[in-house]
Write a protein that holds these residues in place. Structure first.
Motif, PDB file in Angstrom:
ATOM      1  N   VAL A  14       0.749  -1.197  -0.231  1.00 56.94           N
ATOM      2  CA  VAL A  14      -0.026   0.078   0.174  1.00 56.94           C
ATOM      3  C   VAL A  14       0.975   1.469   0.190  1.00 56.94           C
ATOM      4  O   VAL A  14       0.503   2.236  -0.711  1.00 56.94           O
ATOM      5  N   GLU A  15       2.056   1.139   0.904  1.00 62.73           N
ATOM      6  CA  GLU A  15       2.895   2.345   0.825  1.00 62.73           C
ATOM      7  C   GLU A  15       3.477   2.737  -0.752  1.00 62.73           C
ATOM      8  O   GLU A  15       3.343   4.029  -0.709  1.00 62.73           O
ATOM      9  N   VAL A  16       3.486   1.794  -1.627  1.00 60.69           N
ATOM     10  CA  VAL A  16       4.190   2.093  -2.771  1.00 60.69           C
ATOM     11  C   VAL A  16       3.128   2.704  -3.642  1.00 60.69           C
ATOM     12  O   VAL A  16       3.365   3.633  -4.265  1.00 60.69           O
ATOM     13  N   GLU A  17       1.875   2.176  -3.282  1.00 64.72           N
ATOM     14  CA  GLU A  17       0.667   2.554  -4.257  1.00 64.72           C
ATOM     15  C   GLU A  17       0.406   4.000  -3.867  1.00 64.72           C
ATOM     16  O   GLU A  17       0.308   4.846  -4.847  1.00 64.72           O
ATOM     17  N   ASP A  18       0.649   4.414  -2.731  1.00 61.40           N
ATOM     18  CA  ASP A  18       0.096   5.591  -2.027  1.00 61.40           C
ATOM     19  C   ASP A  18       1.284   6.571  -2.808  1.00 61.40           C
ATOM     20  O   ASP A  18       0.730   7.761  -3.321  1.00 61.40           O
ATOM     21  N   GLY A  19       2.529   6.414  -2.611  1.00 65.31           N
ATOM     22  CA  GLY A  19       3.643   7.167  -3.156  1.00 65.31           C
ATOM     23  C   GLY A  19       3.408   7.374  -4.539  1.00 65.31           C
ATOM     24  O   GLY A  19       3.367   8.277  -5.184  1.00 65.31           O
ATOM     25  N   LEU A  20       3.201   6.343  -5.350  1.00 65.66           N
ATOM     26  CA  LEU A  20       3.020   6.294  -6.834  1.00 65.66           C
ATOM     27  C   LEU A  20       1.693   7.234  -7.034  1.00 65.66           C
ATOM     28  O   LEU A  20       1.581   8.184  -8.056  1.00 65.66           O
ATOM     29  N   ARG A  21       0.725   7.056  -6.409  1.00 66.03           N
ATOM     30  CA  ARG A  21      -0.596   7.885  -6.718  1.00 66.03           C
ATOM     31  C   ARG A  21      -0.343   9.296  -6.644  1.00 66.03           C
ATOM     32  O   ARG A  21      -0.741  10.138  -7.208  1.00 66.03           O
ATOM     33  N   ASP A  31      11.516  17.421  -4.294  1.00 65.75           N
ATOM     34  CA  ASP A  31      12.717  16.715  -3.424  1.00 65.75           C
ATOM     35  C   ASP A  31      12.083  15.225  -3.165  1.00 65.75           C
ATOM     36  O   ASP A  31      12.902  14.530  -2.782  1.00 65.75           O
ATOM     37  N   GLU A  32      10.857  15.118  -3.101  1.00 68.37           N
ATOM     38  CA  GLU A  32      10.110  13.803  -2.832  1.00 68.37           C
ATOM     39  C   GLU A  32       9.922  12.888  -4.019  1.00 68.37           C
ATOM     40  O   GLU A  32       9.831  11.648  -3.879  1.00 68.37           O
ATOM     41  N   GLU A  33      10.183  13.561  -5.099  1.00 62.08           N
ATOM     42  CA  GLU A  33       9.872  12.843  -6.399  1.00 62.08           C
ATOM     43  C   GLU A  33      11.258  11.868  -6.955  1.00 62.08           C
ATOM     44  O   GLU A  33      11.853  12.401  -7.967  1.00 62.08           O
ATOM     45  N   GLU A  34      11.398  11.057  -6.240  1.00 55.60           N
ATOM     46  CA  GLU A  34      12.890  10.211  -6.340  1.00 55.60           C
ATOM     47  C   GLU A  34      12.327   8.651  -6.207  1.00 55.60           C
ATOM     48  O   GLU A  34      11.784   8.567  -5.275  1.00 55.60           O
ATOM     49  N   TRP A  35      12.912   8.153  -7.107  1.00 49.57           N
ATOM     50  CA  TRP A  35      12.733   6.481  -7.023  1.00 49.57           C
ATOM     51  C   TRP A  35      12.745   6.046  -5.621  1.00 49.57           C
ATOM     52  O   TRP A  35      12.121   5.205  -5.142  1.00 49.57           O
ATOM     53  N   HIS A  36      13.875   6.415  -5.047  1.00 50.25           N
ATOM     54  CA  HIS A  36      14.422   5.743  -3.864  1.00 50.25           C
ATOM     55  C   HIS A  36      13.378   6.303  -2.650  1.00 50.25           C
ATOM     56  O   HIS A  36      13.387   5.623  -1.640  1.00 50.25           O
ATOM     57  N   ARG A  37      12.809   7.280  -2.941  1.00 49.81           N
ATOM     58  CA  ARG A  37      11.886   7.830  -1.838  1.00 49.81           C
ATOM     59  C   ARG A  37      10.614   7.280  -1.860  1.00 49.81           C
ATOM     60  O   ARG A  37       9.856   7.341  -0.984  1.00 49.81           O
ATOM     61  N   LEU A  38      10.203   6.607  -3.031  1.00 49.22           N
ATOM     62  CA  LEU A  38       8.755   6.011  -3.270  1.00 49.22           C
ATOM     63  C   LEU A  38       8.762   4.707  -2.996  1.00 49.22           C
ATOM     64  O   LEU A  38       7.611   4.075  -2.631  1.00 49.22           O
ATOM     65  N   ILE A  39       9.810   3.831  -2.618  1.00 44.54           N
ATOM     66  CA  ILE A  39       9.991   2.731  -2.641  1.00 44.54           C
ATOM     67  C   ILE A  39      10.500   2.198  -1.253  1.00 44.54           C
ATOM     68  O   ILE A  39      11.387   2.831  -0.998  1.00 44.54           O
ATOM     69  N   LYS A  41      12.007   0.871   2.102  1.00 43.49           N
ATOM     70  CA  LYS A  41      13.492   0.428   2.514  1.00 43.49           C
ATOM     71  C   LYS A  41      13.685  -1.060   2.052  1.00 43.49           C
ATOM     72  O   LYS A  41      14.633  -1.298   1.515  1.00 43.49           O
ATOM     73  N   GLY A  42      12.600  -1.638   2.680  1.00 43.39           N
ATOM     74  CA  GLY A  42      12.985  -3.117   2.573  1.00 43.39           C
ATOM     75  C   GLY A  42      12.922  -3.646   0.823  1.00 43.39           C
ATOM     76  O   GLY A  42      13.708  -4.639   0.627  1.00 43.39           O
ATOM     77  N   ALA A  43      12.228  -3.052   0.016  1.00 40.38           N
ATOM     78  CA  ALA A  43      12.527  -3.316  -1.277  1.00 40.38           C
ATOM     79  C   ALA A  43      13.732  -2.730  -1.933  1.00 40.38           C
ATOM     80  O   ALA A  43      14.281  -3.602  -2.695  1.00 40.38           O
ATOM     81  N   ARG A  44      13.982  -1.814  -1.375  1.00 41.25           N
ATOM     82  CA  ARG A  44      15.430  -1.373  -1.883  1.00 41.25           C
ATOM     83  C   ARG A  44      16.738  -2.180  -1.497  1.00 41.25           C
ATOM     84  O   ARG A  44      17.773  -2.216  -2.236  1.00 41.25           O
TER      85      ARG A  44
END
Length: 70
Positions: A14-21, A31-39, A41-44
């Motif tokens: 859900v966290e990823v879906e919310d960030g992408l939405r 400054d929040e529009e970075e891939w590493h900020r939307l994913i 930490k566990g996935a990274r």
């Protein structure tokens, strides 16, 4: 469980879906529009350095296209 399975679990969260939405709606600060900020930490942590850089470059292309069509 393979590293791919772990990454897939995190990326379907859900966290990823919310960030992408929020990204798609333009609700994030620049400054929040970075891939590493939307994913999460566990996935990274599942990806190696090369894959993280690859995904960041792909995401930059997506951001550029989004900004172009606005």
């Amino acid at each position: 469980m393979t590293s791919f399975d772990r990454a897939e679990r995190f990326l379907n969260s859900v966290e990823v879906e919310d960030g992408l939405r929020k990204f798609q709606a333009g609700e994030l600060k620049p400054d929040e529009e970075e891939w590493h900020r939307l994913i999460p930490k566990g996935a990274r942590e599942v990806f190696d350095k090369h894959e993280i850089q690859r995904q960041s470059v792909i995401f930059e292309g997506i951001k550029s296209e989004r900004d172009y069509v606005r």
